[in-house]
Design a protein around this motif. Structure first.
Motif, PDB file in Angstrom:
ATOM      1  N   GLY A 122      -2.563  -8.846  15.131  1.00  0.00           N
ATOM      2  CA  GLY A 122      -2.228  -8.821  13.712  1.00  0.00           C
ATOM      3  C   GLY A 122      -0.796  -8.378  13.513  1.00  0.00           C
ATOM      4  O   GLY A 122      -0.125  -7.940  14.450  1.00  0.00           O
ATOM      5  N   LYS A 123      -0.325  -8.488  12.288  1.00  0.00           N
ATOM      6  CA  LYS A 123       1.039  -8.079  11.966  1.00  0.00           C
ATOM      7  C   LYS A 123       1.161  -6.563  11.970  1.00  0.00           C
ATOM      8  O   LYS A 123       0.156  -5.838  11.960  1.00  0.00           O
ATOM      9  CB  LYS A 123       1.446  -8.640  10.601  1.00  0.00           C
ATOM     10  N   VAL A 126      -1.059  -3.190   9.860  1.00  0.00           N
ATOM     11  CA  VAL A 126      -2.397  -3.507   9.351  1.00  0.00           C
ATOM     12  C   VAL A 126      -3.482  -2.643   9.991  1.00  0.00           C
ATOM     13  O   VAL A 126      -4.637  -2.695   9.576  1.00  0.00           O
ATOM     14  CB  VAL A 126      -2.738  -5.010   9.558  1.00  0.00           C
ATOM     15  N   LYS A 128      -3.957  -2.263  13.661  1.00  0.00           N
ATOM     16  CA  LYS A 128      -4.482  -2.799  14.929  1.00  0.00           C
ATOM     17  C   LYS A 128      -4.842  -1.688  15.908  1.00  0.00           C
ATOM     18  O   LYS A 128      -5.904  -1.735  16.547  1.00  0.00           O
ATOM     19  CB  LYS A 128      -3.433  -3.702  15.608  1.00  0.00           C
ATOM     20  N   ILE A 291      -8.703 -10.478  14.928  1.00  0.00           N
ATOM     21  CA  ILE A 291      -7.528 -10.465  14.048  1.00  0.00           C
ATOM     22  C   ILE A 291      -7.739  -9.432  12.954  1.00  0.00           C
ATOM     23  O   ILE A 291      -8.759  -9.447  12.264  1.00  0.00           O
ATOM     24  CB  ILE A 291      -7.284 -11.853  13.436  1.00  0.00           C
ATOM     25  N   VAL A 292      -6.773  -8.518  12.806  1.00  0.00           N
ATOM     26  CA  VAL A 292      -6.864  -7.456  11.809  1.00  0.00           C
ATOM     27  C   VAL A 292      -5.940  -7.787  10.644  1.00  0.00           C
ATOM     28  O   VAL A 292      -4.798  -8.218  10.843  1.00  0.00           O
ATOM     29  CB  VAL A 292      -6.477  -6.094  12.414  1.00  0.00           C
ATOM     30  N   THR A 293      -6.426  -7.583   9.436  1.00  0.00           N
ATOM     31  CA  THR A 293      -5.611  -7.822   8.245  1.00  0.00           C
ATOM     32  C   THR A 293      -5.948  -6.796   7.179  1.00  0.00           C
ATOM     33  O   THR A 293      -6.923  -6.038   7.301  1.00  0.00           O
ATOM     34  CB  THR A 293      -5.838  -9.245   7.690  1.00  0.00           C
ATOM     35  N   PRO A 299      -0.653 -10.162   3.868  1.00  0.00           N
ATOM     36  CA  PRO A 299      -1.275  -9.946   5.179  1.00  0.00           C
ATOM     37  C   PRO A 299      -2.307 -11.020   5.551  1.00  0.00           C
ATOM     38  O   PRO A 299      -2.378 -11.416   6.716  1.00  0.00           O
ATOM     39  CB  PRO A 299      -1.941  -8.570   5.036  1.00  0.00           C
ATOM     40  N   ALA A 303      -2.074 -13.449   8.737  1.00  0.00           N
ATOM     41  CA  ALA A 303      -3.173 -13.510   9.696  1.00  0.00           C
ATOM     42  C   ALA A 303      -3.632 -14.945   9.900  1.00  0.00           C
ATOM     43  O   ALA A 303      -3.958 -15.356  11.023  1.00  0.00           O
ATOM     44  CB  ALA A 303      -4.336 -12.645   9.222  1.00  0.00           C
ATOM     45  N   GLN A 307      -3.633 -17.051  13.384  1.00  0.00           N
ATOM     46  CA  GLN A 307      -4.801 -17.785  13.867  1.00  0.00           C
ATOM     47  C   GLN A 307      -4.442 -19.233  14.200  1.00  0.00           C
ATOM     48  O   GLN A 307      -4.901 -19.783  15.211  1.00  0.00           O
ATOM     49  CB  GLN A 307      -5.905 -17.750  12.813  1.00  0.00           C
ATOM     50  N   TRP A 320     -12.552 -11.545  12.376  1.00  0.00           N
ATOM     51  CA  TRP A 320     -11.507 -10.857  11.620  1.00  0.00           C
ATOM     52  C   TRP A 320     -12.030  -9.479  11.217  1.00  0.00           C
ATOM     53  O   TRP A 320     -13.236  -9.306  11.004  1.00  0.00           O
ATOM     54  CB  TRP A 320     -11.154 -11.621  10.339  1.00  0.00           C
TER      55      TRP A 320
END
Length: 386
Positions: A122-123, A126, A128, A291-293, A299, A303, A307, A320
């Motif tokens: 993830g960005k 967020v 992670k 995937i974390v958002t 966000p 995400a 993906q 997610w």
């Protein structure tokens, strides 16, 4: 400071999203306000001395012209923007909550697999590292040995776990350290029979950026290989390193498959069965990408782009995680409750096709630091978003 060094001294500080709790008995609202107060109280002097504007947190998402017009004016909810990101007013007003599951259920399902690589991506910002650390603790609590490793130099949450829980090993892929070790290894092997000039030329070649890619790739490959018989939870960095790892893995995959002329069944002309790290990442029975958002427009969009990048590499995300959900926190603060419409829009956007599985973690009044706090997040029976 950088601008000032260039002579751009006419500066002003704008602090966006300043929140003031209206309910003194709401722990979530009080914690969010305290977090903002602490950030402003501890800002560097170079910022604190600037003339300042504070923009209060609004009850609406600041996306679209009506929201931008309302942002600096009175706190009036703007009219909904029809068709925003493919989600019109009818969908934005849907009151059905996200069919998300608690993080404890994710830990249960992963533990049942017995081993594998869990890549938390993830960005930046967020959460992670928190999610990765919680999953690692949850797997240990369920009787498994786990190696939690990160490529993020700012992963302080993971650092606090080192040596604190039997069965949990915490490590880090440090690009600088890996590169230095790789260069030393090559110089000791390839350079041992070279004269002084030859060693100097070899060392010069090894100073190229490509060397870091190779060195980090070797470290990443070792982690992937470990996941064949144990659990490895990999907290990936938000930028640079993640792409470096994926690019290096893909390049190695192409080189190996071309070198050994693999057939359709994975065997080669020489009879060898070639399994590259990229193949393991593409193998859903070994690798689970999480995937974390955050439940906000930008966000979620980032995400979704991540993906898409993974799918281009034929890596399908497994689930997610929506982190810091206000809807799941139980807050009663009027302003935070008013913002739930925007959160519902994003969570419904995720449920309507972005994620195959969705898990949720509420906004927490106390940051989950340490084994006990992280273990609570993934404890059997922990609640998610109903």
């Amino acid at each position: 400071e950088e601008l000032r060094s260039l002579g751009l001294a006419n500066q002003r500080l704008a602090i966006n999203g300043v929140f003031h709790a209206s309910d003194p008995n709401d722990p979530i609202a009080q914690a969010i306000e305290a977090l903002g107060r602490e950030a402003m109280a501890t800002m560097p002097d170079t910022l604190a001395q600037l003339p300042r504007d504070e923009v209060p947190l609004r009850a609406f998402d600041t996306v679209g012209l009506p929201a931008l017009r309302a942002l600096l004016g009175a706190s009036v909810r703007p009219e909904p923007v029809e068709g925003l990101a493919g989600f019109g007013q009818a969908q934005a007003e849907r009151k059905a909550s996200l069919p998300a599951e608690p993080l404890s259920r994710m830990a249960d399902e992963l533990a049942a697999k017995g081993h594998g690589l869990i890549m938390v991506m993830g960005k930046g910002g967020v959460g992670k590292t928190t999610i990765a650390a919680a999953l690692a603790v949850g797997l240990v609590q369920r009787g498994h040995s786990v190696h939690l490793t990160t490529t993020d130099p700012a992963a302080h949450v993971a650092d606090t776990l080192n040596g604190s829980l039997e069965g949990l090993k915490v490590g880090r892929i440090d690009p600088k350290a890996e590169t230095e070790a790789y260069i030393a290894k090559i110089m000791a092997s390839k350079g041992k029979d070279l004269d002084e000039q030859g060693r100097a030329l070899l060392l010069e070649d090894l100073q190229s950026p490509c060397t870091e890619e190779v060195a980090v790739f070797h470290a990443f490959s070792r982690v992937v290989n470990t996941a064949r018989s144990a659990f490895v939870v990999l907290d990936t960095a938000p930028t640079g390193h993640s792409l470096l790892l994926m690019d290096a893995t893909g390049a190695y995959h192409r080189q190996m498959t071309q070198q050994y002329e693999t057939k359709a069944d994975g065997s080669s002309a020489s009879g060898l069965h070639i399994v590259t790290p990229l193949m393991r990442l593409q193998d859903a029975s070994i690798t689970h990408v999480v995937i974390v958002t955050l439940p906000e427009t930008t966000p979620v969009t980032q995400a979704a782009a991540l993906q898409d990048d993974l799918r281009r590499a034929h890596i399908e995300p497994w689930a997610w995680v929506i982190n810091k959900s206000i809807a799941a926190s139980g807050t009663s603060d009027p302003l935070l409750r008013a913002r739930l419409e925007g959160e519902r829009t994003q969570t419904q956007r995720i449920a309507d096709g972005l994620a195959k599985r969705t898990f949720v973690l509420p906004w927490l009044a106390q940051p989950p630091v340490g084994v006990e706090a992280l273990g609570t997040l993934v404890a059997v029976g922990a609640k998610g978003l109903s």
